[in-house]
Design a protein around this motif. Structure first.
Motif, PDB file in Angstrom:
ATOM      1  N   ALA A   1       0.806  -1.261  -0.147  1.00 48.56           N
ATOM      2  CA  ALA A   1      -0.021   0.016   0.130  1.00 48.56           C
ATOM      3  C   ALA A   1       0.824   1.230   0.105  1.00 48.56           C
ATOM      4  CB  ALA A   1      -0.977   0.075   1.173  1.00 48.56           C
ATOM      5  N   LEU A   2       0.665   2.056  -0.899  1.00 46.85           N
ATOM      6  CA  LEU A   2       1.469   3.306  -1.064  1.00 46.85           C
ATOM      7  C   LEU A   2       0.203   4.541  -0.996  1.00 46.85           C
ATOM      8  CD1 LEU A   2       3.443   2.353  -4.314  1.00 46.85           C
ATOM      9  CD2 LEU A   2       4.257   2.077  -1.986  1.00 46.85           C
ATOM     10  N   MET A   3       1.116   5.679  -0.585  1.00 47.83           N
ATOM     11  CA  MET A   3       0.227   6.906  -0.753  1.00 47.83           C
ATOM     12  C   MET A   3       0.794   7.993  -1.733  1.00 47.83           C
ATOM     13  SD  MET A   3      -2.659   6.962   1.016  1.00 47.83           S
ATOM     14  CE  MET A   3      -2.862   8.596   0.779  1.00 47.83           C
ATOM     15  N   LEU A   4       0.049   8.398  -2.846  1.00 46.62           N
ATOM     16  CA  LEU A   4       0.634   9.360  -3.539  1.00 46.62           C
ATOM     17  C   LEU A   4       0.231  10.601  -3.131  1.00 46.62           C
ATOM     18  CD1 LEU A   4       0.379   7.775  -7.185  1.00 46.62           C
ATOM     19  CD2 LEU A   4       2.286   7.763  -5.640  1.00 46.62           C
ATOM     20  N   GLY A   5       0.992  11.644  -3.261  1.00 43.85           N
ATOM     21  CA  GLY A   5       0.405  13.131  -3.203  1.00 43.85           C
ATOM     22  C   GLY A   5       0.933  14.126  -3.318  1.00 43.85           C
ATOM     23  N   GLY A   6       0.456  15.374  -3.302  1.00 45.24           N
ATOM     24  CA  GLY A   6       1.368  16.589  -3.719  1.00 45.24           C
ATOM     25  C   GLY A   6       0.321  17.673  -3.558  1.00 45.24           C
ATOM     26  N   ASN A   7       1.048  19.022  -3.643  1.00 50.60           N
ATOM     27  CA  ASN A   7       0.149  19.983  -3.362  1.00 50.60           C
ATOM     28  C   ASN A   7       0.718  21.282  -4.280  1.00 50.60           C
ATOM     29  OD1 ASN A   7       2.446  20.676  -1.947  1.00 50.60           O
ATOM     30  ND2 ASN A   7       1.221  21.761  -0.109  1.00 50.60           N
TER      31      ASN A   7
ATOM     32  N   ASP B   1       4.902   7.497  -0.498  1.00 45.23           N
ATOM     33  CA  ASP B   1       5.206   6.685   0.548  1.00 45.23           C
ATOM     34  C   ASP B   1       4.773   5.290   0.571  1.00 45.23           C
ATOM     35  OD1 ASP B   1       6.406   9.154   1.904  1.00 45.23           O
ATOM     36  OD2 ASP B   1       4.544   9.659   2.553  1.00 45.23           O
ATOM     37  N   ILE B   2       5.608   4.559   1.205  1.00 47.26           N
ATOM     38  CA  ILE B   2       5.326   3.289   1.466  1.00 47.26           C
ATOM     39  C   ILE B   2       4.470   3.121   2.909  1.00 47.26           C
ATOM     40  CG2 ILE B   2       5.992   0.894   1.593  1.00 47.26           C
ATOM     41  CD1 ILE B   2       8.341   1.668   0.178  1.00 47.26           C
ATOM     42  N   ILE B   3       3.328   2.686   2.932  1.00 45.03           N
ATOM     43  CA  ILE B   3       2.206   2.580   4.067  1.00 45.03           C
ATOM     44  C   ILE B   3       2.394   1.143   4.530  1.00 45.03           C
ATOM     45  CG2 ILE B   3       0.029   2.716   4.920  1.00 45.03           C
ATOM     46  CD1 ILE B   3       1.269   5.378   3.832  1.00 45.03           C
ATOM     47  N   LEU B   4       2.377   0.063   3.775  1.00 45.21           N
ATOM     48  CA  LEU B   4       2.260  -1.353   3.941  1.00 45.21           C
ATOM     49  C   LEU B   4       3.146  -1.930   3.209  1.00 45.21           C
ATOM     50  CD1 LEU B   4      -1.280  -1.662   5.253  1.00 45.21           C
ATOM     51  CD2 LEU B   4       0.521  -1.734   6.603  1.00 45.21           C
ATOM     52  N   PHE B   5       3.871  -3.159   3.598  1.00 44.35           N
ATOM     53  CA  PHE B   5       4.661  -3.831   2.763  1.00 44.35           C
ATOM     54  C   PHE B   5       4.238  -5.404   3.367  1.00 44.35           C
ATOM     55  CE2 PHE B   5       8.208  -6.431   1.157  1.00 44.35           C
ATOM     56  CZ  PHE B   5       8.369  -5.704  -0.372  1.00 44.35           C
ATOM     57  N   GLY B   6       3.261  -5.983   2.747  1.00 43.45           N
ATOM     58  CA  GLY B   6       2.536  -7.213   3.361  1.00 43.45           C
ATOM     59  C   GLY B   6       2.359  -7.059   4.929  1.00 43.45           C
ATOM     60  N   ASP B   7       2.891  -8.325   5.351  1.00 43.17           N
ATOM     61  CA  ASP B   7       2.641  -8.277   6.942  1.00 43.17           C
ATOM     62  C   ASP B   7       4.191  -7.799   7.567  1.00 43.17           C
ATOM     63  OD1 ASP B   7       3.984 -10.561   6.629  1.00 43.17           O
ATOM     64  OD2 ASP B   7       2.434 -11.802   7.552  1.00 43.17           O
ATOM     65  N   GLU B   8       5.037  -7.374   6.728  1.00 39.56           N
ATOM     66  CA  GLU B   8       6.634  -7.119   7.335  1.00 39.56           C
ATOM     67  C   GLU B   8       6.615  -5.687   8.051  1.00 39.56           C
ATOM     68  OE1 GLU B   8       9.760  -8.224   4.671  1.00 39.56           O
ATOM     69  OE2 GLU B   8       8.148  -8.857   3.286  1.00 39.56           O
ATOM     70  N   VAL B   9       7.552  -5.746   8.812  1.00 44.90           N
ATOM     71  CA  VAL B   9       7.931  -4.626   9.593  1.00 44.90           C
ATOM     72  C   VAL B   9       9.602  -4.337   9.368  1.00 44.90           C
ATOM     73  CG1 VAL B   9       8.116  -3.607  11.863  1.00 44.90           C
ATOM     74  CG2 VAL B   9       6.175  -5.194  11.461  1.00 44.90           C
ATOM     75  N   PHE B  10       9.674  -2.964   9.123  1.00 47.10           N
ATOM     76  CA  PHE B  10      11.013  -2.713   9.067  1.00 47.10           C
ATOM     77  C   PHE B  10      11.219  -1.195   9.812  1.00 47.10           C
ATOM     78  CE2 PHE B  10       9.882  -4.695   5.302  1.00 47.10           C
ATOM     79  CZ  PHE B  10      10.900  -5.195   4.602  1.00 47.10           C
TER      80      PHE B  10
END
Length: 157
Positions: free
Chosen positions: A5-11, A98-107
């Motif tokens: 899951a990613l977020m794309l944004g800008g202003n 931004d990377i929000i989630l990467f499977g069930d992994e934690v970094f």
């Protein structure tokens, strides 16, 4: 393949176009089964006073590479859209990825923290992500829709 899951944004002017280009480039770089939310407008959070509103979009997909490789891809997309390599997260930008989630992994690395450390406290992340992946789960925690409802309840108290 990891579900991401990613977020794309800008202003800044050109953000909608930069987001569209980023979706194509994510696919070209190997992200499969891409889904994106509607683009939502939100007030700038944790930015310098007077920062214009942001346009935000959630993106999910399947990625066969590593999390650091995905981070490098996101940073390349930002640079190609015109964001300087060295930048403040408190300033306006044409594209943020931004990377929000990467499977069930934690970094928890100096350059990469997943899940995104502020995701569960931001409506501009949870609302669009809930449109396309309400049941996606934060590692060891709530689903996206549960996190959204929890945040909404906390804000209404």
């Amino acid at each position: 393949m990891s579900k991401i899951a990613l977020m794309l944004g800008g202003n800044l002017p050109g953000t909608p176009e930069a987001m569209s280009v980023a979706l194509v480039k994510l696919s070209d770089a190997g992200v499969e089964n891409i889904r994106n939310s509607a683009a939502l407008t939100s007030e700038a959070v944790d930015c310098v006073p007077g920062t214009p509103d942001f346009l935000d979009m959630a993106v999910t997909g399947d990625w066969g590479g590593s999390a650091p490789e995905l981070l490098a891809l996101c940073q390349r997309l930002e640079r190609e859209a015109g964001r300087p390599e060295k930048h403040s997260s408190r300033e306006s930008r044409i594209l943020d990825c931004d990377i929000i989630l990467f499977g069930d992994e934690v970094f928890d690395l100096p350059e990469l923290t997943i899940p995104h450390p502020r995701a569960c406290g931001r409506l501009f992340v949870l609302e669009p992500l809930a449109q396309i992946a309400p049941e996606m789960r934060f590692p060891g925690g709530m689903s996206v829709i549960e996190a959204l409802h929890d945040l909404q309840q906390r804000q209404n108290q």
